[in-house]
Write a protein that holds these residues in place. Structure first.
Motif, PDB file in Angstrom:
ATOM      1  N   CYS A 231      -9.778  18.024  64.702  1.00 42.54           N
ATOM      2  CA  CYS A 231      -8.938  17.340  64.819  1.00 42.54           C
ATOM      3  C   CYS A 231      -7.208  17.042  65.107  1.00 42.54           C
TER       4      CYS A 231
ATOM      5  N   SER B 145     -10.129  12.265  65.410  1.00 42.69           N
ATOM      6  CA  SER B 145     -10.735  13.109  64.858  1.00 42.69           C
ATOM      7  C   SER B 145     -12.237  13.328  66.024  1.00 42.69           C
TER       8      SER B 145
ATOM      9  N   CYS C 187     -14.939  19.198  61.287  1.00 48.23           N
ATOM     10  CA  CYS C 187     -13.933  18.152  61.876  1.00 48.23           C
ATOM     11  C   CYS C 187     -13.651  18.955  62.484  1.00 48.23           C
TER      12      CYS C 187
ATOM     13  N   ASP D  48     -14.054  23.774  59.929  1.00 53.83           N
ATOM     14  CA  ASP D  48     -14.515  23.234  59.920  1.00 53.83           C
ATOM     15  C   ASP D  48     -15.339  22.052  60.672  1.00 53.83           C
TER      16      ASP D  48
ATOM     17  N   ASN E  55     -16.747  15.132  65.142  1.00 50.20           N
ATOM     18  CA  ASN E  55     -17.181  15.667  64.497  1.00 50.20           C
ATOM     19  C   ASN E  55     -18.084  16.123  65.549  1.00 50.20           C
TER      20      ASN E  55
END
Length: 225
Positions: free
Chosen positions: A128, A133, A126, A124, A135
């Protein structure tokens, strides 16, 4: 994350290094294969961007030499050799990806993002940790969707800790992958940046998600009950 750019064309080398630094990477650069082998022997990189037509030692030889003892470091070949046979040879020699010249810097950056995420088995964009989170594409951190104002170094530290959730990260490891080698383990610079990051996270989350593991380093995790 720390990258090595090996490119003999001065202007292109500088353009690539500048673009990647602005994106938050720590970048070393060299202009020939001999210097590349010296750098690879002295430092550990997350990704090597490697031209093939290099003076002193050819890029393909650099790649083969690296792969004799290092199968993990990602390598992205950048080359004017665009024939299928050249690409096959490079990939068979151990490169992870191959980008033909000329190329757009935006595409290069996308390939770098892909390879660095792949290296850490991160599918991903992102990352977390509870309500926090990050990015990796926009390099924006947020808590409950609210953006945090972080410096480039603070963002680099947070990204590296999130990529290695579940284990402590030593100060020496942060120097290698987040700093540019201009500081040492006795410098107060790392502690200052981590302290500032923790203060911002504590203000946004209501607790500090970064824990000190005595003798081991820093580990990020959920709220301590």
């Amino acid at each position: 994350m720390r990258l090595l750019v090996v490119e003999d064309e001065h202007s292109l080398r500088e353009d690539i290094a500048r673009k990647l630094r602005l994106s938050g990477y720590e970048v070393d650069a060299c202009a020939d294969g001999e210097a590349a082998l010296e750098a690879l022997a002295a430092e550990r990189y997350d990704l090597v961007l490697l031209d093939l037509n290099l003076p002193k030692v050819d890029g393909m030889q650099v790649l083969r030499t690296l792969r004799r003892h290092d199968l993990e470091t990602c390598v992205l070949i950048l080359s004017a050799r665009s024939e299928i046979a050249d690409k096959v040879e490079g990939l068979d020699a151990g490169a992870n990806d191959y980008l033909s010249k000329p190329f757009h810097l935006a595409e290069l950056e996308a390939r770098v993002r892909s390879l660095t995420r792949r290296k850490f088995i991160q599918q991903d964009v992102c990352l977390c940790c509870g309500r926090l989170s990050f990015n990796t594409r926009s390099r924006v951190a947020a808590v409950d969707g609210q953006t945090l104002a972080l410096t480039r170094k603070e963002s680099g530290v947070l990204e590296y800790l999130l990529l290695h959730q579940g284990r402590p990260v030593s100060q020496e490891e942060l120097i290698e992958h987040v700093w540019d080698g201009s500081v040492d383990s006795f410098s107060n610079s790392i502690r200052v940046h981590i302290s500032a990051l923790r203060k911002k996270l504590r203000a946004a989350l209501g607790y500090d998600p970064i824990r000190n593991r005595i003798g081991e380093g820093y580990e990020i995790g959920g709220e301590v009950q």
